[in-house]
Scaffold this motif. Structure first.
Motif, PDB file in Angstrom:
ATOM      1  N   ASN A 101     -54.625 -84.682  10.840  1.00  0.00           N
ATOM      2  CA  ASN A 101     -54.795 -85.966  11.538  1.00  0.00           C
ATOM      3  C   ASN A 101     -55.706 -86.916  10.765  1.00  0.00           C
ATOM      4  O   ASN A 101     -55.525 -88.136  10.808  1.00  0.00           O
ATOM      5  CB  ASN A 101     -55.355 -85.741  12.939  1.00  0.00           C
ATOM      6  N   GLU A 105     -54.933 -90.833   9.762  1.00  0.00           N
ATOM      7  CA  GLU A 105     -55.818 -91.917  10.189  1.00  0.00           C
ATOM      8  C   GLU A 105     -56.543 -92.602   9.038  1.00  0.00           C
ATOM      9  O   GLU A 105     -57.237 -93.598   9.237  1.00  0.00           O
ATOM     10  CB  GLU A 105     -56.841 -91.357  11.178  1.00  0.00           C
ATOM     11  N   GLN A 109     -52.875 -93.758   4.551  1.00  0.00           N
ATOM     12  CA  GLN A 109     -52.495 -92.372   4.841  1.00  0.00           C
ATOM     13  C   GLN A 109     -52.644 -91.485   3.605  1.00  0.00           C
ATOM     14  O   GLN A 109     -51.811 -90.630   3.308  1.00  0.00           O
ATOM     15  CB  GLN A 109     -51.053 -92.312   5.369  1.00  0.00           C
TER      16      GLN A 109
END
Length: 216
Positions: A101, A105, A109
Motif C-alpha cells: 500500500n 500511495e 506509485q
C-alpha cells in the motif's frame, strides 16, 4: 487491498543488502535474494531471484530488476528472502515482508527505500534496498535506478507465516548439514574398514608365502 489494474506490472529492483548475518562455516556468504507475492509459493521464489554474489560476505549488491505480472487484488505484500548459496540446502540469512500500500500511495506509485530484514527470531538483522514501482498500461519502465546510499527507510514487518516458513528453511539446511557430515563420517568409516581388511589380507598372504617357502 492494492487494487491494481488487470494489466498492471509490479516492477521490483533489488539493489543491495547490508549488515547481513554471517552464516558460512568457512569463508564468506555467497548471498542471493528472491521475492514473492505469496508467502509460501515456491514458483514465485524460484522465478524471481537474483544471481549469487560469491564471497560477498555481509554486504551484497545485485542491481537486478524483475517484472511481476502475476499480480492479483489480494497480493498486498512483497515477501523478500536472502539466502546463502550452498552445495546442499541453501542457508537462510534474513527475510522481510513489505506492505505494498505504501507503494500505491507514494509519488508516481514508485518507492525507492531501505527496509529492515529479520532473522529467524523475528529480530532486525540488516537491511535490503529496493525500488518498487507499479507500472500501469501505457506507462514505460522506470529504467535503471541504482542505490546511491541516500534511500529513506520505509515500512517492513515480520509476517508470522513467513517467519514459520523461514524456520523450516533453517531446519532443512541444518538437516542437510547433518546428513552431509554423517555421509562423510560414513565414507571415512568405510575407508577405514576397507584399509583394515586390505591389511589383514596382506598379512595373511605374507604368512602363506612364508609357509610355502619353508616347505620348499
Amino acid at each position: 487491498m492494492l487494487h491494481l489494474h488487470t494489466d498492471s506490472v509490479l516492477e521490483v529492483t533489488i539493489h543491495s543488502a547490508h549488515d547481513l548475518k554471517d552464516v558460512e562455516h568457512l569463508g564468506k556468504n555467497d548471498p542471493y535474494a528472491r521475492i514473492s507475492l505469496e508467502v509460501d509459493n515456491s514458483k514465485f521464489y524460484d522465478k524471481f531471484k537474483t544471481n549469487v554474489i560469491n564471497n560477498s560476505g555481509n554486504d551484497a549488491s545485485w542491481e537486478e530488476t524483475f517484472e511481476l505480472r502475476e499480480v492479483k487484488d489480494d497480493h498486498n505484500t512483497l515477501y523478500v528472502e536472502i539466502l546463502d548459496s550452498e552445495k546442499g540446502a541453501d542457508a537462510p540469512i534474513a527475510f522481510t515482508a513489505i506492505p505494498l500500500n505504501q507503494v500505491k500511495e507514494s509519488h508516481n506509485q514508485s518507492l525507492s527505500a531501505r527496509y529492515d530484514l529479520y532473522n529467524g527470531h523475528g529480530l532486525p538483522q540488516g537491511e535490503v534496498s529496493l525500488t518498487i514501482r507499479i507500472v500501469n498500461p501505457g506507462q514505460e519502465s522506470s529504467g535503471r535506478i541504482t542505490y546511491d546510499g541516500s534511500f529513506k527507510k520505509a515500512n517492513s514487518v515480520v509476517d508470522e507465516e513467513q517467519k514459520k516458513r523461514f524456520k523450516k528453511l533453517i531446519l532443512k539446511e541444518k538437516a542437510a548439514d547433518v546428513g552431509g557430515a554423517a555421509a562423510l563420517g560414513g565414507f571415512a568409516a568405510l575407508g577405514a574398514g576397507l584399509l583394515a581388511n586390505h591389511l589383514k589380507k596382506s598379512e595373511e598372504a605374507k604368512k602363506r608365502d612364508e609357509a610355502l617357502a619353508e616347505d620348499q
